[in-house]
Write a protein that holds these residues in place. Structure first.
Motif, mmCIF file in Angstrom:
data_model
loop_
_atom_site.group_PDB
_atom_site.id
_atom_site.type_symbol
_atom_site.label_atom_id
_atom_site.label_comp_id
_atom_site.label_asym_id
_atom_site.label_seq_id
_atom_site.Cartn_x
_atom_site.Cartn_y
_atom_site.Cartn_z
ATOM 1 N N VAL A 302 28.340 38.783 32.867
ATOM 2 C CA VAL A 302 29.700 38.494 33.328
ATOM 3 C C VAL A 302 30.157 37.145 32.780
ATOM 4 O O VAL A 302 29.429 36.144 32.867
ATOM 5 C CB VAL A 302 29.770 38.487 34.867
ATOM 6 N N GLU A 303 31.383 37.126 32.235
ATOM 7 C CA GLU A 303 31.943 35.916 31.635
ATOM 8 C C GLU A 303 33.442 35.851 31.904
ATOM 9 O O GLU A 303 34.051 36.851 32.315
ATOM 10 C CB GLU A 303 31.710 35.922 30.117
ATOM 11 N N PRO A 304 34.062 34.691 31.659
ATOM 12 C CA PRO A 304 35.528 34.622 31.736
ATOM 13 C C PRO A 304 36.176 35.525 30.688
ATOM 14 O O PRO A 304 35.508 36.029 29.773
ATOM 15 C CB PRO A 304 35.826 33.144 31.448
ATOM 16 N N THR A 305 37.480 35.692 30.796
ATOM 17 C CA THR A 305 38.209 36.590 29.894
ATOM 18 C C THR A 305 37.967 36.238 28.431
ATOM 19 O O THR A 305 37.691 37.109 27.604
ATOM 20 C CB THR A 305 39.713 36.543 30.212
ATOM 21 N N ASN A 306 38.079 34.975 28.085
ATOM 22 C CA ASN A 306 37.797 34.533 26.715
ATOM 23 C C ASN A 306 36.369 34.006 26.641
ATOM 24 O O ASN A 306 36.126 32.832 26.364
ATOM 25 C CB ASN A 306 38.802 33.459 26.284
ATOM 26 N N GLY A 307 35.418 34.880 26.908
ATOM 27 C CA GLY A 307 34.021 34.474 27.038
ATOM 28 C C GLY A 307 33.362 34.106 25.728
ATOM 29 O O GLY A 307 33.913 34.292 24.634
ATOM 30 N N ILE A 308 32.139 33.608 25.837
ATOM 31 C CA ILE A 308 31.403 33.102 24.673
ATOM 32 C C ILE A 308 30.712 34.216 23.889
ATOM 33 O O ILE A 308 30.276 34.003 22.753
ATOM 34 C CB ILE A 308 30.335 32.083 25.115
ATOM 35 N N THR A 309 30.597 35.410 24.469
ATOM 36 C CA THR A 309 29.859 36.505 23.836
ATOM 37 C C THR A 309 30.752 37.331 22.921
ATOM 38 O O THR A 309 31.878 37.687 23.285
ATOM 39 C CB THR A 309 29.238 37.419 24.909
ATOM 40 N N ASP A 332 38.823 37.075 36.913
ATOM 41 C CA ASP A 332 38.734 37.398 38.338
ATOM 42 C C ASP A 332 37.293 37.734 38.729
ATOM 43 O O ASP A 332 36.762 37.223 39.722
ATOM 44 C CB ASP A 332 39.668 38.568 38.647
ATOM 45 N N THR A 333 36.643 38.569 37.930
ATOM 46 C CA THR A 333 35.259 38.957 38.223
ATOM 47 C C THR A 333 34.321 37.762 38.114
ATOM 48 O O THR A 333 33.456 37.542 38.977
ATOM 49 C CB THR A 333 34.800 40.065 37.254
ATOM 50 N N PHE A 334 34.492 36.972 37.053
ATOM 51 C CA PHE A 334 33.614 35.820 36.847
ATOM 52 C C PHE A 334 33.753 34.809 37.980
ATOM 53 O O PHE A 334 32.754 34.277 38.484
ATOM 54 C CB PHE A 334 33.931 35.158 35.505
ATOM 55 N N ASN A 335 34.974 34.539 38.406
ATOM 56 C CA ASN A 335 35.188 33.579 39.490
ATOM 57 C C ASN A 335 34.592 34.065 40.811
ATOM 58 O O ASN A 335 34.215 33.262 41.663
ATOM 59 C CB ASN A 335 36.684 33.308 39.662
ATOM 60 N N PHE A 606 38.125 29.260 52.433
ATOM 61 C CA PHE A 606 38.101 29.762 51.059
ATOM 62 C C PHE A 606 39.268 30.733 50.851
ATOM 63 O O PHE A 606 39.210 31.890 51.282
ATOM 64 C CB PHE A 606 36.762 30.448 50.775
ATOM 65 N N PRO A 607 40.326 30.284 50.182
ATOM 66 C CA PRO A 607 41.551 31.086 50.047
ATOM 67 C C PRO A 607 41.341 32.433 49.358
ATOM 68 O O PRO A 607 42.107 33.370 49.590
ATOM 69 C CB PRO A 607 42.466 30.184 49.205
ATOM 70 N N HIS A 608 40.324 32.536 48.501
ATOM 71 C CA HIS A 608 40.088 33.787 47.773
ATOM 72 C C HIS A 608 39.033 34.648 48.464
ATOM 73 O O HIS A 608 38.347 35.436 47.794
ATOM 74 C CB HIS A 608 39.659 33.481 46.338
ATOM 75 N N TYR A 609 38.931 34.519 49.760
ATOM 76 C CA TYR A 609 37.930 35.280 50.512
ATOM 77 C C TYR A 609 38.019 36.780 50.227
ATOM 78 O O TYR A 609 37.001 37.434 49.951
ATOM 79 C CB TYR A 609 38.111 35.021 52.010
ATOM 80 N N GLU A 610 39.201 37.353 50.292
ATOM 81 C CA GLU A 610 39.353 38.799 50.099
ATOM 82 C C GLU A 610 38.961 39.218 48.685
ATOM 83 O O GLU A 610 38.387 40.297 48.492
ATOM 84 C CB GLU A 610 40.789 39.229 50.409
ATOM 85 N N ASP A 611 39.272 38.383 47.691
ATOM 86 C CA ASP A 611 38.879 38.694 46.313
ATOM 87 C C ASP A 611 37.355 38.694 46.183
ATOM 88 O O ASP A 611 36.774 39.565 45.526
ATOM 89 C CB ASP A 611 39.481 37.672 45.344
ATOM 90 N N TRP A 612 36.720 37.694 46.791
ATOM 91 C CA TRP A 612 35.257 37.630 46.744
ATOM 92 C C TRP A 612 34.647 38.846 47.445
ATOM 93 O O TRP A 612 33.716 39.470 46.930
ATOM 94 C CB TRP A 612 34.772 36.339 47.415
#
Length: 634
Positions: A302-309, A332-335, A606-612
């Motif tokens: 898992v990486e950010p959208t513009n990941g290193i891989t 979103d997934t990486f965070n 944690f404001p992004h609780y639902e996303d997590w």
């Protein structure tokens, strides 16, 4: 003649140390009133008549002397005279508190687990020990560090499949550093200490622009510039001190770290462990790629959208295809998985951002807290905090009323790249001599609570004295210069295992209100003989996008309240402090908390609780929960 004079001087120094230590031990056993003077004598002797090598030799000698049980019994009997039963000193052998507990791969007997403080324990059905690395022979297998542990990956998959077939839950453990029950499990525990095989520069599957270093924007000392950083791949069970060793072999270093190096790197990241410096994020902010194994034994990178891989290189690799590793490059997934608190699956490996090895120069200056506070608030607070690469404050919870002009004291610690400072020639290569000496003595942790319990009313003065001993700067003592990890480490040795802490985050402007709350609660508890036995700290940390990072909202001031295990009243006092800080909006630390957690508390913090929560259902599901996690999900 010169050699003879040097020999005589060496003998004089040895005699001086022997005499001072003898007088100190005599004071401990027979005349505690003289103890402060004897400590002063020891500090002066260690500073002026003892090299680092000699101090280490004396630590070994003292540990040898106090190792026999009868010697400890003599000390116990003397110290425990007139002590209440709950404050009696028990100088049993301390091995269980002086190393990271490990487990054998095929241990045939039932086993127990507990965190290092001992307030949470379990007797799991089974403890698994996967991995092709070695905790005990880490450096001995360095020739294999360049390999990726696909065998260990399959072991982890098999464990998860077995757990799900049996209807069992899993928690991974590293060093058991958390004070919360975050790692506790009555079903299956996965000990990760042999998941440390891979230690290499990240080159496989990496996009060309990241291969040989890449420029990053930094803002230290309020000067914006660029630094060249690099990528390093490490296994998830690697201890921080092992990672430091591996990096050092390649001339690399962590950008920052917490005060201790005993944690597993994945555990430190999973709880958003941090150092200090408003221009430096917590450890999860250094992660650029994370490979984990989640529910259904599914492996993900898992990486950010513009990941290193490079996706084409990765997906075309036969080993990736064989082990069915799915590449996800999505912010979103990486965070969400970045700070997974052990519930997104088992973190198998990481690629972290590092930099070339560097030295730091540290200065520690005593201030009156109200004076420093006024200085911080007279202009732009961020600019003041960012005047140094690392900036942190230790504050005495109490005012020593025995002073001629009583005021609350604090210690301001700043660190900068040594190459950017005028480091005085007298700068030392070791922090405070007395603390480094005492922290190596095996019984020091057991003796500390006795000192505080017998002299609790003197804790305000003792804390001031401790801060004064730590003072060390260009105009007094010379400061402290060394390679980065030695300067960033607290250097507490054995004493680390006898302290504990709670910690909370506040937006940087609100931290002053939190300080007032802490000192108010401490002052109220004094009337009942309840004291904190250590100063509390303010450390400033850069924002982190991880949804469950304490720094997710903004740049934060992390306030750590510390005490010593066994000091009467401190647990109750710290619980009261925690309750009042939560009332004014504190963000709790996932590993450093004493009160029960609830869904409502986590939603507020944690404001992004639902996303997590949504991603946890996808990656970890029921398999990677325990009562603590269920309590914040349901």
């Amino acid at each position: 003649m010169f050699l003879y004079a040097a020999w005589i001087e060496k003998k004089k120094d040895n005699v001086s140390v022997v005499w001072v230590i003898t007088r100190l031990l005599t004071a401990v056993i027979f005349n505690q009133k003289n103890l402060p003077d004897r400590i002063e004598d020891l500090d002066e002797t260690l500073t002026h008549h003892c090299t680092r090598e000699k101090r280490l030799q004396w630590v070994k000698r003292i540990n040898t002397v106090v190792k026999p049980r009868f010697v400890r019994r003599i000390i116990e009997n003397r110290l425990n005279k007139d002590s209440p039963i709950h404050e009696k000193v028990i100088l049993s052998f301390d091995e269980e508190l002086s190393y990271s507990k490990t487990y054998e791969k095929d241990f045939p007997f039932r086993q127990q687990w507990s965190n290092w403080y001992g307030n949470h324990a379990s007797e799991p059905l089974k403890i698994f020990v996967p991995g092709s690395g070695s905790h005990s022979k880490f450096e001995a297998i360095s020739e294999q560090w360049g390999n990726y542990d696909y065998k260990g990956l399959e072991e982890v998959k098999e464990i998860i499949s077995y757990a799900e077939a049996e209807g069992r839950k899993i928690r991974a453990i590293g060093s058991g550093h958390a004070l919360t029950p975050i790692a506790q499990s009555e079903d299956f525990i996965v000990c990760t200490h042999n998941l440390n095989l891979t230690q290499r520069k990240a080159e496989q599957f990496i996009k060309p622009e990241f291969l040989n270093g890449f420029d990053v924007d930094v803002n230290f000392r309020n000067v914006k510039s660029k630094e060249k950083h690099f990528l390093f791949e490490t296994s998830g069970g690697t201890k921080v001190h092992q990672l430091i060793t591996a990096l050092e072999k390649d001339g690399l270093a962590l950008m920052n770290k917490g005060g201790s190096s005993i944690q597993a790197i994945s555990g430190a990241i999973a709880t958003s462990t941090h150092g200090s410096g408003i221009g430096l994020g917590p450890l999860p902010g250094m992660v650029k790629s994370m490979t984990l194994v989640g529910k259904g034994s599914k492996a993900y990178r898992v990486e950010p959208t513009n990941g290193i891989t490079d996706p084409e290189l990765f997906l075309a690799d036969p080993e990736v295809q064989k082990h069915d590793i799915q590449l996800i490059q999505d912010d979103d997934t990486f965070n969400a998985v970045m700070v997974g608190v052990g519930s997104m699956g088992l973190v198998f490996s990481l690629i972290v951002e590092v930099q070339k090895s560097y030295k730091l120069y540290e200065e520690r200056v005593i201030w009156e807290w109200e004076t420093l506070k006024a200085k911080m608030l007279e202009g732009d607070l961020y600019i003041f905090i960012n005047s140094n690469r690392n900036f942190e404050v230790l504050i005495n919870p109490y005012i020593d009323e025995t002073e001629e002009n009583p005021s609350r004291k604090c210690l301001l610690t700043t660190r900068d790249y040594a190459e950017s400072c005028e480091v005085p020639p007298i700068a030392k290569r070791e922090r405070n001599y007395l603390s480094s000496f005492v922290s190596g003595i095996s019984i020091s942790g057991r003796l500390s609570p006795w000192v505080f319990n017998r002299n609790s009313q003197n804790i305000p003065r003792m804390t001031n004295n401790s801060l004064a001993r730590l003072e060390d700067h260009a105009k007094k003592g010379g400061g402290f210069e060394d390679v980065s990890y030695k300067v960033l480490d607290q250097g507490l040795g054995e004493l680390k295992f006898y302290g504990y802490a709670i910690e909370f985050g506040f937006e940087i402007e609100k931290a002053f209100e939190a300080v007032d709350v802490i000192t108010k609660v401490c002052e109220e508890a004094k009337a009942y003989g309840h004291y904190l036995a250590a100063p509390f700290s303010l450390r400033y940390v850069k924002h982190c996008p991880g949804y469950f990072s304490m720094m997710n909202k903004s740049d934060m001031c992390m306030i750590e309240v510390v005490s010593v295990k066994g000091v009467t009243g401190t647990i109750s006092l710290m619980k009261r402090i925690e309750a009042e800080l939560l009332e004014i909006g504190a963000v709790p630390h996932w590993g450093l908390s004493l009160l029960p957690w609830s869904k409502e508390m986590v939603e507020r913090a944690f404001p992004h609780y639902e996303d997590w929560k949504r991603h946890q259902a996808i990656f970890g599901g029921e398999t990677f929960t325990n009562p603590f996690i269920k309590n914040i999900l349901d």
